[in-house]
Design a protein around this motif. Structure first.
Motif, short mmCIF file in Angstrom:
data_model
loop_
_atom_site.label_atom_id
_atom_site.label_comp_id
_atom_site.label_asym_id
_atom_site.label_seq_id
_atom_site.Cartn_x
_atom_site.Cartn_y
_atom_site.Cartn_z
N ASN A 95 0.81 -1.22 0.00
CA ASN A 95 0.00 0.00 0.00
C ASN A 95 0.85 1.27 0.00
O ASN A 95 0.39 2.33 0.43
CB ASN A 95 -0.93 0.01 1.21
CG ASN A 95 -1.97 -1.09 1.13
OD1 ASN A 95 -2.37 -1.51 0.05
ND2 ASN A 95 -2.40 -1.58 2.29
N LEU A 126 -5.13 5.07 -2.23
CA LEU A 126 -4.24 4.98 -1.07
C LEU A 126 -3.63 6.32 -0.69
O LEU A 126 -3.27 6.53 0.47
CB LEU A 126 -3.10 3.99 -1.38
CG LEU A 126 -3.50 2.55 -1.68
CD1 LEU A 126 -2.28 1.77 -2.16
CD2 LEU A 126 -4.11 1.88 -0.44
N ALA A 127 -3.50 7.21 -1.66
CA ALA A 127 -2.85 8.49 -1.42
C ALA A 127 -3.71 9.37 -0.52
O ALA A 127 -4.92 9.50 -0.75
CB ALA A 127 -2.57 9.19 -2.75
N LYS A 128 -3.11 9.97 0.47
CA LYS A 128 -3.82 10.83 1.42
C LYS A 128 -3.40 12.30 1.31
O LYS A 128 -4.22 13.20 1.42
CB LYS A 128 -3.59 10.34 2.86
CG LYS A 128 -3.96 8.89 3.09
CD LYS A 128 -5.42 8.60 2.74
CE LYS A 128 -5.76 7.12 2.96
NZ LYS A 128 -7.12 6.81 2.48
N ASP A 129 -2.12 12.53 1.11
CA ASP A 129 -1.61 13.89 0.98
C ASP A 129 -2.06 14.49 -0.34
O ASP A 129 -1.98 13.85 -1.39
CB ASP A 129 -0.08 13.85 1.06
CG ASP A 129 0.54 15.21 0.81
OD1 ASP A 129 1.00 15.44 -0.33
OD2 ASP A 129 0.54 16.04 1.73
N ARG A 130 -2.52 15.74 -0.32
CA ARG A 130 -3.09 16.34 -1.53
C ARG A 130 -2.08 16.45 -2.66
O ARG A 130 -2.42 16.27 -3.83
CB ARG A 130 -3.70 17.71 -1.23
CG ARG A 130 -2.74 18.79 -0.82
CD ARG A 130 -3.46 20.10 -0.50
NE ARG A 130 -2.55 21.15 -0.11
CZ ARG A 130 -1.92 21.94 -0.98
NH1 ARG A 130 -2.10 21.78 -2.27
NH2 ARG A 130 -1.10 22.89 -0.56
N ILE A 133 -1.81 12.99 -4.13
CA ILE A 133 -3.02 12.70 -4.91
C ILE A 133 -2.93 13.38 -6.28
O ILE A 133 -3.18 12.77 -7.32
CB ILE A 133 -4.28 13.18 -4.16
CG1 ILE A 133 -4.49 12.36 -2.88
CG2 ILE A 133 -5.52 13.09 -5.05
CD1 ILE A 133 -5.52 12.94 -1.93
N ALA A 163 -7.54 18.21 -6.31
CA ALA A 163 -6.72 17.90 -5.14
C ALA A 163 -5.77 19.04 -4.79
O ALA A 163 -5.50 19.31 -3.62
CB ALA A 163 -5.92 16.62 -5.38
#
Length: 218
Positions: A95, A126-130, A133, A163
């Protein structure tokens, strides 16, 4: 006489968990990672690779060193070797969105556009940071464009901009696609925004396609 109530046994700490070394707790390892990163930023790429290789030998289950070594190999345009390092990072942490995105970048350089798109498909949720993303959707847009999926590419640039509304590359690339496929006003507006955000290539594109710095269609 009633038996005296037994005192509850004190809770035992899970020594195996408490004492096991965790990623991020090895101060010397973390310090060495920073040194390697500094070498990379200085441009002494071979030294950075050597340091990352030493860290991998020291801690072969830490996916970050593989990912970072892959980044340096990509800077050296050794894209096959970079992909191999990203493969190892992703084996250790399936991940790992950053490594998936980085592998997509390398695959695009190797003209493996379908493979790059697949990596971005996995990385996107899976990506959280803008910023990450935005980078994932930008890479997938590039991969889709090279597979003649222009509509999908524009949709991905839309997602990248959603994003990160200060992403000049996404505005510039979306603007070019819009102009290429008939939406000159929309494309020029995107190029103007990219230029406003500091993308110098957008200025030249505005001159070429939009009649100057104001972004008005010619």
């Amino acid at each position: 006489k009633k038996a005296a109530p037994k005192k509850a046994a004190p809770k035992k700490d899970d020594a195996s968990k408490k004492d096991a070394p965790q990623k991020g707790q090895d101060a010397e390892f973390e310090k060495a990672l920073k040194v390697a990163l500094a070498k990379e930023k200085e441009g002494t790429l071979d030294d950075a690779i050597e340091l990352y290789s030493q860290l991998i030998k020291r801690k072969p289950d830490d996916e970050r060193a593989y990912n970072l070594r892959g980044n340096v190999k990509a800077l050296k345009e050794e894209f096959d070797e970079a992909v191999a390092d990203y493969d190892e990072a992703i084996k250790l942490e399936p991940n790992y969105a950053e490594a998936l995105k980085n592998r997509a970048v390398a695959k695009i350089k190797l003209d493996d556009f379908a493979g790059a798109e697949k990596d971005c498909d996995v990385a996107a949720p899976l990506a959280k940071d803008r910023n990450l993303i935005a980078a994932v959707f930008t890479m997938r847009a590039n991969a889709r464009f090279h597979q003649n999926n222009v509509e999908g590419a524009i949709e991905d640039f839309d997602m990248a901009i959603k994003a990160d509304k200060k992403n000049p590359l996404a505005y510039k690339n979306r603007g070019v696609l819009k102009i290429m496929f008939g939406d000159k006003p929309g494309g020029c507006k995107d190029l103007e925004k990219a230029a406003e955000l500091g993308n110098y290539a957008a200025f030249a594109l505005m001159e070429k396609y939009c009649g100057g710095a104001e972004g008005e269609p010619s």
